[in-house]
Design a protein around this motif. Structure first.
Motif, short mmCIF file in Angstrom:
data_model
loop_
_atom_site.label_atom_id
_atom_site.label_comp_id
_atom_site.label_asym_id
_atom_site.label_seq_id
_atom_site.Cartn_x
_atom_site.Cartn_y
_atom_site.Cartn_z
N SER A 132 6.86 -0.23 -24.92
CA SER A 132 7.12 0.08 -26.33
C SER A 132 6.43 -1.01 -27.14
O SER A 132 6.50 -2.18 -26.78
N VAL A 133 5.77 -0.62 -28.23
CA VAL A 133 5.14 -1.63 -29.08
C VAL A 133 5.41 -1.30 -30.54
O VAL A 133 5.78 -0.17 -30.88
N ARG A 134 5.23 -2.30 -31.39
CA ARG A 134 5.12 -1.98 -32.81
C ARG A 134 3.89 -2.70 -33.35
O ARG A 134 3.58 -3.82 -32.94
N THR A 135 3.20 -2.03 -34.24
CA THR A 135 2.00 -2.61 -34.83
C THR A 135 2.27 -3.02 -36.27
O THR A 135 1.49 -3.74 -36.87
N SER A 136 3.35 -2.49 -36.84
CA SER A 136 3.81 -2.93 -38.15
C SER A 136 5.30 -2.70 -38.14
O SER A 136 5.84 -2.20 -37.15
N TYR A 137 5.97 -3.03 -39.25
CA TYR A 137 7.43 -2.86 -39.25
C TYR A 137 7.84 -1.40 -39.12
O TYR A 137 8.97 -1.10 -38.79
N TYR A 138 6.92 -0.48 -39.43
CA TYR A 138 7.33 0.92 -39.35
C TYR A 138 6.47 1.77 -38.44
O TYR A 138 6.63 2.97 -38.40
N ASP A 139 5.56 1.15 -37.70
CA ASP A 139 4.77 1.92 -36.75
C ASP A 139 5.09 1.49 -35.33
O ASP A 139 4.61 0.46 -34.86
N TYR A 140 5.91 2.28 -34.71
CA TYR A 140 6.25 2.03 -33.31
C TYR A 140 5.52 3.04 -32.45
O TYR A 140 5.42 4.23 -32.81
N TYR A 141 5.02 2.57 -31.31
CA TYR A 141 4.30 3.46 -30.40
C TYR A 141 4.76 3.23 -28.97
O TYR A 141 5.35 2.20 -28.65
N ILE A 142 4.39 4.17 -28.12
CA ILE A 142 4.39 3.91 -26.68
C ILE A 142 2.94 3.63 -26.33
O ILE A 142 2.03 4.31 -26.81
N ALA A 143 2.72 2.57 -25.56
CA ALA A 143 1.36 2.25 -25.12
C ALA A 143 1.31 2.29 -23.60
O ALA A 143 2.24 1.81 -22.93
N ILE A 144 0.24 2.88 -23.07
CA ILE A 144 0.07 2.94 -21.62
C ILE A 144 -1.26 2.30 -21.28
O ILE A 144 -2.31 2.68 -21.84
N ASP A 145 -1.20 1.32 -20.42
CA ASP A 145 -2.40 0.57 -20.01
C ASP A 145 -3.22 0.13 -21.23
O ASP A 145 -4.45 0.20 -21.23
N GLY A 146 -2.56 -0.24 -22.28
CA GLY A 146 -3.26 -0.77 -23.45
C GLY A 146 -3.59 0.23 -24.52
O GLY A 146 -3.99 -0.14 -25.62
N GLU A 147 -3.44 1.53 -24.23
CA GLU A 147 -3.74 2.56 -25.23
C GLU A 147 -2.46 3.13 -25.80
O GLU A 147 -1.59 3.58 -25.04
N THR A 148 -2.36 3.17 -27.14
CA THR A 148 -1.14 3.73 -27.73
C THR A 148 -1.25 5.24 -27.81
O THR A 148 -2.34 5.81 -27.83
N TRP A 149 -0.10 5.87 -27.89
CA TRP A 149 -0.07 7.29 -28.23
C TRP A 149 -0.70 7.46 -29.61
O TRP A 149 -0.76 6.52 -30.40
N ASP A 150 -1.12 8.68 -29.93
CA ASP A 150 -1.78 8.91 -31.22
C ASP A 150 -0.84 8.69 -32.39
O ASP A 150 -1.22 8.14 -33.41
N LYS A 151 0.39 9.18 -32.23
CA LYS A 151 1.29 9.18 -33.39
C LYS A 151 2.28 8.02 -33.30
O LYS A 151 2.74 7.67 -32.21
N SER A 152 2.60 7.49 -34.46
CA SER A 152 3.60 6.44 -34.47
C SER A 152 4.95 7.04 -34.86
O SER A 152 5.03 8.12 -35.42
#
Ligand code: SF4
Ligand code: SF4
Lengths: 219, 420, 454
Positions: B212-232
């Motif tokens: 699980s990652v977040r790139t901003s306070y409101y964009d959370y993603y699942i990332a696999i091997d360094g690539e995030t899903w398209d949608k946050s």
């Protein structure tokens, strides 16, 4: 003049009551809808026992510490609200109208008492006005609308008193009295006057939170 | 649990150790640990020189301590292959010790000992304020200024952890927002940095990692091997790999409600007040998760269909039976704990209960529980056997005919095999 | 430097609160990244998606009567209408709702300052407003907006970041935490031989959790707790892995997603160890986050595992006679009721029971119990750091008066069973020259505890 009088006591009165009742129902439904949709959790914490506990403490004069440290305001607010409700309901002149139109009647206030109560309402309004102008914290919060509302509330009482005592121009005053009363009624659902209906809910909710979760008093 | 089928499934009762002898001998004894096969019992103790060591006893033998003793020892555990591992320190140097043999490499501190199912051991380590992971005594080549959430792959070959890939000082809040964290796999970081990373998880074939990652306070993603899903999403919980195909699911939050997403798209379209701990049937065809369909009411959802029953407080330790036909979990309702299987709660309630265990054929379910100060085993909703002062989790025999009970009664530790 | 020597001197002080220029880099630099469009989008997203009838009713019902003013220690201390509870709503949400989110960056700057540093979210005003309007809630909505805009005071934003990266408030690394526990265990063994701080013990009766600053700055509190637990022969444990910190600055910055993550980790740490209940150290805001706010955000009506504040726990120790004392603490004490556990959980009577059980002489501060004044540090205000320290201490004038009054009656020691309150009161005591000593209940109990014979 006469036509206008009949319009004010006839159709306009009906409209006023309809707007008041219909508007209030609409406001309530609106809020309930919104609460269900977006604040459904509020209902989970509502607790009749604690809500009533809080409401009762706040309906008893000096039942809360807040009221104790603001004694003048407390006395004035209680007297004001009591007189504001009871006078129009039980003043002879109003009851007689109900009797004439619908053949229903109830207890009426002795005229002297009604007079005194009217004066209390007027004096209270002046007190509130003074607060809004003189107390810095209240002044800071006051908006033009607050003055208008105060005016809307005071006018029926001032004009009623005037008309009853047949001061000069009392005929006009009677019409002003009727219309201002109707305006006040219609204003209730759409202005801060609606606070009287929301009181049990806001108080009840914070009372439930304090009683049920925080296990503390809220008065 | 290696050699599981070769364990002694015949002897109905063995008295493995009498702990009164331990108490006479040692002024200080920590929590007891029992081997998976139940044949050994061990604990960290202090010897007569008031140094830390490990005492161990098996049937017919006297209690024996390790030859080495230490300034400090902690985190004693039996590995899945029933070796004894602990973290020990001597003169400020920390090492892993297994069966009284320490690793070559020492560190200023080690913690978070993890095993894979074969008994490979990995720990997080700190030396001179730099952080890395040590897998079977081999440290990563790279070190980091911060490291947490270490995991070991199912094959034991890889370790991964969340690391601070761009050193960021306290109070550098704008730099922090740019993203200073990454995942290091065997010491090599992804080439992307994120504001935060949590819940690293290996795929069953050990080749992929989801987080699980977040790139901003409101964009959370699942990332696999360094690539995030398209949608946050406005938030996410732990991702999980399917055991059968290359696919990832994760609970995601949108518009204030939780959904299960699969490979970037909403998969369970029903909104929940909460949804987490999704898990797959062994063949990967079914998914279940812990959900709150209403505020404050918890249950299990199997393929997006919540059980009808609701629990007021908590749900945990969900699992599928090995054949994938049954689902069980623990629940807490009105202050009491219980077991629920396939939408029905057992009648008995407990003060505390531990992870449920299915038999291999999926027809039995057993738990260890505590009630009125004593431990017991319950099988399919009925209490079996006696009460214990301490107890390890029950284990079914390979042929599903009996249960291994490892328990302490008074001062004697017994290993029992109970026929079902 | 002490400014005042008595209540009178404070009263006579002609200096009014001049609104000071804000020089907070978190706010100022955050504003640089904003445009009016972005502000409008974020505001409307928060208002439309995250608030509902509650906010609407609170704003609509307020009759601008000012009854809440005397409920707020900011107003009582500074006597400035801007600091009355409704006055703070006027400077934030009224304007935002009236303009439907079309507000300037300048407005956001002031609104952020009001919401983060001029309200302790102490909820005292809800007990003074006849309608029970909850201004703290409205301020939280404002903070939520500011969080999403990235306009948050630097210091508290940093602690929220620490929470997200380490699951604790103070950037304590995984190994530092365990190391501190082992070190405190060793220290405490001087008091009780073979004393333990059992790590990760499954099935313990008590899962003891603390706030991030304890291992960082006040490790002796862990030591004291360990001694008390051991003296009471408790079956207790502390976790070795993240999840040990029960504090929550994300709740105060408005980062609710992080708050959820933190609370989940904390609850699961305890539940995975099959602990019967969580006992927390003497901290108020952490209790609020675990008992009231965080659990709700995760869809638990009440916490999934019983959470017990230190006061409740100590009270139980004395009621059940689990510990003995050598003699009573003999200096006169007064008691500060922390908002989050008195108004937030009604523990004020239990606190008095502990005082009775441990201290020879007790002097009440007034008002007290639910009506106590906040220390001015709560709600994350102290965590906004040095840029706001002076303003914060000035808003503690009402508290300073209370302290002086208690001191005049002979009190020498202030017991404040909350970390935040300690920070806040320490500054107040120093600034106003109150000259009283501050203690936790744990300090007092530890001092007079009769250690078990071995
Ligand atoms: S919550 Fe407390 S600090 Fe905030 S306005 Fe109300 S009384 Fe003042
Ligand atoms: S007391 Fe309540 S109604 Fe009156 S100004 Fe304050 S918040 Fe508004």
């Amino acid at each position: 003049m006469h036509n206008f009088y009949y319009f004010a006591t006839g159709p306009l009165a009906w409209i006023a009551f309809l707007v008041f009742i219909g508007g209030s129902i609409w406001r309530f439904r609106e809020l309930l809808e919104l609460a269900k949709r977006k604040d459904s959790i509020v209902f989970e914490y509502m607790d009749t026992k604690f809500a009533l506990r809080s409401i009762v403490h706040w309906l008893i004069p000096f039942g809360s510490r807040s009221m104790k440290i603001n004694p003048t305001m407390t006395v004035v607010t209680f007297l004001f609200h009591i007189c504001l409700f009871l006078t129009p309901l039980f003043v002879f002149g109003h009851v007689i109208l109900w009797k004439e139109n619908f053949n229903i009647s109830w207890f009426t206030l002795p005229n002297a008492v009604a007079d005194l109560m009217t004066l209390i309402v007027i004096a209270s309004c002046l007190f509130f006005l003074w607060r809004r102008i003189k107390l810095p914290d209240v002044k800071y919060l006051t908006t033009p609308l607050d003055f208008i509302i105060l005016f809307i509330v005071a006018t029926p009482f001032v004009s009623g008193f005037w008309a009853y005592h047949q001061f000069p121009g009392f005929a006009t005053m009677t019409i002003i009295h009727i219309i201002s009363g109707e305006i006040m009624l219609m204003a209730i659902p759409f202005t801060k006057l609606f606070h009287m209906f929301l009181f049990p809910f806001t108080r009840g909710y914070i009372g439930s939170e304090f009683g049920g979760v925080r296990m503390a008093k809220d008065w | 649990m290696s050699n599981y089928d070769k364990w002694d499934w015949d002897t109905s009762k063995k008295k493995v150790a009498d702990l009164s002898a331990w108490k006479e001998k040692f002024p200080y004894i920590e929590e007891l640990r029992v081997s998976h096969d139940g044949e050994k019992i061990a604990a960290i103790v202090k010897n007569e020189d008031m140094e830390f060591t490990v005492c161990i006893q098996s049937e017919g033998n006297d209690p024996e301590t390790w030859e080495n003793s230490y300034d400090k020892a902690w985190n004693l555990q039996f590995t899945p292959d029933d070796r004894l591992a602990a973290l020990v320190s001597d003169a400020g140097e920390w090492k892993v010790s297994t069966d009284d043999e320490t690793w070559e490499n020492g560190y200023d501190f080690i913690w978070n000992m993890k095993f894979n199912s074969n008994g490979n051991i990995a720990v997080s380590a700190q030396k001179e304020l730099l952080y890395s992971v040590v897998n079977n005594d081999t440290p990563w080549e790279n070190e980091f200024s911060r490291l947490t959430d270490m995991v070991i792959s199912p094959d034991g070959e890889k370790t991964a952890a969340v690391v601070e890939s761009v050193p960021v000082l306290e109070s550098e809040i704008f730099k922090f927002r740019q993203g200073c964290y990454s995942i290091a796999v065997n010491g090599e970081t992804w080439d992307k940095n994120f504001m935060n990373i949590w819940n690293p998880c290996f795929s069953d074939d050990s080749n992929h990692i989801a987080v699980s990652v977040r790139t901003s306070y409101y964009d959370y993603y699942i990332a696999i091997d360094g690539e995030t899903w398209d949608k946050s999403f406005s938030s996410v919980w732990e991702p999980r790999f399917s055991p059968s195909i290359y696919s990832v699911t994760a609970p995601v939050k949108r518009g204030g409600k939780w959904y299960l997403a699969k490979d970037g798209e909403i998969f369970w379209d029903r909104p929940y007040f909460q949804l987490w701990q999704q898990f797959y049937s062994p063949d990967g065809t079914k998914i279940a998760a812990i959900v709150a369909p209403e505020f404050g009411k918890w249950t299990m959802a199997l393929d997006n269909n919540p059980w009808e029953i609701r629990f007021s407080e908590y749900l945990s330790d969900p699992l599928f039976s090995p054949d994938g036909n049954g689902v069980a979990c623990l629940f807490k309702d009105k202050g009491k704990w219980g077991v629920a299987v396939d939408g029905k709660a057992w009648d008995c309630l407990f003060d505390m209960v531990w992870q449920p265990v299915f038999s291999n054929n999926g027809s039995h379910l057993a738990v260890k529980f505590k009630k009125d100060g004593f431990y017991h085993i319950a099988l399919n909703g009925n209490i079996i056997d006696e009460k214990y002062d301490d107890l390890a989790n029950p284990i079914f025999s390979p042929d599903n005919s009996s249960i291994l009970v490892r328990g302490l009664q008074g001062s004697s530790y017994n290993r029992k095999v109970i026929k079902i | 430097m002490s400014e005042y020597k008595s209540v009178k001197e404070i009263e006579k002080d002609p200096k009014k609160n001049e609104s000071k220029k804000i020089e907070d880099q978190g706010i100022l630099k955050g504003l640089e990244q904003l445009t009016p469009e972005k502000i409008e989008i974020v505001i409307n997203q928060v208002i439309n998606d995250e608030t509902g009838a509650r906010l609407k009713v609170y704003v609509d019902t307020c009759v601008h009567c000012g009854m809440c003013s005397k409920g707020c220690h900011f107003f009582l201390s500074l006597n400035d209408p801007k600091f009355s509870p409704a006055g703070k709503v006027k400077q934030t949400l009224w304007e935002i709702l009236r303009k439907k989110g079309k507000v300037s960056t300048e407005f956001i700057k002031d609104a952020a300052t009001v919401a983060y540093t001029q309200c302790n979210l102490c909820k005292r005003c809800a007990m003074y407003c006849p309608f029970g309007l909850d201004v703290a809630y409205v301020m939280s909505v404002m903070r939520r907006i500011c969080h999403k805009l990235g306009v948050v005071p630097l210091y508290i934003q940093d602690t929220a970041h620490s929470h997200s990266a380490t699951m604790n408030q103070m950037w304590v690394k995984d190994d530092e935490w365990i190391d501190t526990l082992m070190w405190q265990e060793e220290e405490a063994q001087e008091a009780i031989e073979n004393l333990r701080i059992p790590l990760d013990k499954e099935g313990a009766d008590i899962f003891y959790s603390v706030i991030g600053p304890e291992p960082k700055f006040r490790a002796q509190l862990i030591f004291q707790a360990a001694v008390i637990m051991n003296a009471a022969h408790e079956n207790w444990t502390m976790p070795s892995m993240p999840g040990w910190d029960n504090s929550d600055m994300c709740m105060f910055t408005g980062d609710y997603e992080m708050m959820e993550r933190l609370k989940r980790r904390h609850f699961e740490s305890a539940l995975n160890l099959r602990a019967k209940r969580i006992v927390m150290g003497e901290c108020g805001h952490a209790f609020r986050s675990v008992y009231d706010v965080g659990n709700r955000a995760l869809a638990w009506k009440m916490p999934p595992i019983e959470v017990v504040h230190a006061i409740e726990y100590y009270n139980e120790l004395f009621e059940q006679k689990k510990i003995k004392i050598k003699k009573k603490f003999d200096r006169p004490v007064t008691l500060h009721d922390p908002c989050n556990i008195s108004r937030g959980r009604g523990l004020h009577e239990m606190a008095r029971n502990i005082v009775k059980a441990t201290c020879a002489e007790f002097i009440e501060m007034t008002p007290n119990r639910e009506h106590n004044y906040c220390c001015s540090a709560g709600g994350g205000v102290i965590n906004c750091g040095p840029p706001f320290k002076n303003a914060r201490v000035e808003s503690g004038k009402a508290k300073a008066k209370q302290l002086f009054a208690a001191k005049a009656k002979g009190a020498e020691v202030v017991i404040a069973p909350c970390h935040n309150c300690h920070g806040g009161l320490e500054d107040i005591i120093h600034h106003y020259g109150v000259d009283m000593e501050l203690k936790f209940f744990g300090d007092i109990i530890y001092e007079i505890l009769e250690l078990p014979e071995l």
